[in-house]
Design an enzyme around this catalytic site. Structure first.
Site, PDB file in Angstrom:
ATOM      1  N   TYR A 100      14.944  29.360  11.139  1.00 10.29           N
ATOM      2  CA  TYR A 100      13.710  30.007  11.602  1.00 10.29           C
ATOM      3  C   TYR A 100      13.550  29.853  13.114  1.00 10.29           C
ATOM      4  CZ  TYR A 100      11.982  30.330   6.787  1.00 10.29           C
ATOM      5  OH  TYR A 100      11.808  30.631   5.469  1.00 10.29           O
ATOM      6  N   LYS A 154       0.842  -1.207   0.000  1.00  4.05           N
ATOM      7  CA  LYS A 154       0.000   0.000   0.000  1.00  4.05           C
ATOM      8  C   LYS A 154       0.874   1.252   0.000  1.00  4.05           C
ATOM      9  CE  LYS A 154      -0.465  -0.474   5.025  1.00  4.05           C
ATOM     10  NZ  LYS A 154      -1.357  -0.998   6.085  1.00  4.05           N
TER      11      LYS A 154
END
Ligand SMILES: *Cc1c(COP(=O)(O)O)cnc(C)c1O
Length: 345
Positions: free
Chosen positions: A242, A22
């Site tokens: 940041y 999957k």
């Protein structure tokens, strides 16, 4: 991936294997998976378009849809391409009853044994089976369940043995093949003697959590690599990235890596998350940004522009990176984004 399939086989030598592919084979690509798993007896996945793609690529053995079909209009396709389907609710049974199919569909009746996600209760199981048995275009009926705590035999709420007990009780007297074992159950409980096992994560060289892949002799299938694209020299008190989360406590050489959360690297990776530069272990510094992250080059002799960076894979288990970032190898593999070039070795 081929080697890891062999490990699954050795854990449950009597069982047939649904290789779980999957989410684009947990991010590794269906083509690569089909080649590596060519000795598996079947492939299991969620996506119907993925199942059709496997047929298109030439996979002729069984394919199992782990959540089954989603709509009555899916059924003729399943019949036409010989795709087997989980059946986990009465709505699916009703859709099967009112379909008129020209070829039989093999189904896997799913029991909810305590995970409380998909499936019929043990009490409702036999009745669901009887309804399915009465449908002329339902072929073989197999039985499945899914474990919530296969990696924790002594779980206080729901030990594996209790789920197993409910499964055996609910399916008593019913005849059909059983598939119950995911990777954790396969690795730790030797496949639990079902006719089939359903390993996923272990085939890609990671573990379900808590243990190390090396302990089970699993090899990493995916290595995520990039390069250093800039170098900054900072002094005590200067910050990186940041929010200026990382502040240097000494003079530090900072390497900028061309890989960020838009590539699938976890944004929540804290300072200190392990990473390799030129094969040497060092640490992530500062917040991961969209396209870049920063690393400490101070301990890596001779590193600089162009140095090779390993974010996970060969030399750095994905489980370790996932653990540092508070997630699982599963999520990291699946989240590698389409903009990352995939090179098949
Ligand atoms: C994903 C999945 C598996 C494989 O689980 P792993 O933990 O990756 O081995 C097995 N069975 C079902 C129903 C699944 O959805």
């Amino acid at each position: 991936m081929r080697h890891n399939l062999g490990i699954a086989r050795s854990k449950a030598p009597q069982a047939k294997i649904w290789a779980i592919v999957k989410a684009n084979a947990y991010g590794h690509g269906l083509t690569a998976a089909m080649r590596a798993f060519d000795s598996a007896e079947g492939m299991g996945l969620i996506e119907i378009d993925g199942a059709l793609r496997l047929r298109e690529l030439g996979w002729t053995r069984p394919i199992l849809l782990l959540e089954g079909f989603f709509d009555a209009s899916d059924l003729p396709l399943l019949a036409q391409y010989g795709i087997e389907s989980a059946v986990h609710n009465v709505e699916q049974i009703a859709m099967l009853e009112s379909a008129h199919l020209t070829a039989p569909i093999n189904v896997h009746l799913k029991m909810n044994t305590g995970m409380n996600r998909l499936g019929f209760t043990p009490q409702a199981f036999a009745a669901a089976h009887a309804r399915l048995r009465a449908i002329p275009w339902v072929g073989k009926i197999a039985f499945m369940t899914h474990f919530a705590n296969a990696d924790d035999a002594f779980h206080e709420n729901l030990p594996l043995a209790e789920q197993l007990r409910r499964f055996q009780e609910g399916s008593k007297g019913l005849v059909g093949e059983v598939n119950i074992a995911n990777s954790a159950a396969t690795l730790l409980n030797n496949g639990l003697n079902g006719a089939w096992i359903r390993p996923g994560i272990m085939l890609y060289g990671a573990t379900p959590g808590g243990s190390s892949a090396a302990e089970f002799n699993l090899l990493p299938a995916m290595t995520l690599e990039s390069r250093i694209i800039a170098v900054q020299q900072i002094t005590l008190g200067e910050a990186v990235g940041y929010g200026s989360r990382f502040v240097a406590d000494a003079s530090t050489t900072v390497g900028v890596v061309a890989c960020g959360y838009a590539d699938g690297y976890p944004r929540h990776a804290p300072d200190g998350t392990p990473i390799l530069v030129d094969g040497v272990r060092t640490r992530v510094l500062g917040r991961v940004s969209m396209d870049m992250l920063m690393v400490d080059l101070t301990p890596v002799k001779g590193a600089g522009l162009g140095s090779r960076v390993t974010l996970w894979g060969n030399g750095l288990p994905i489980d370790e990176v996932a653990n540092a970032a508070g997630t699982l190898g599963y999520e990291l593999m699946c989240a590698v984004s389409p903009r990352v070039p995939m090179i098949e070795a």
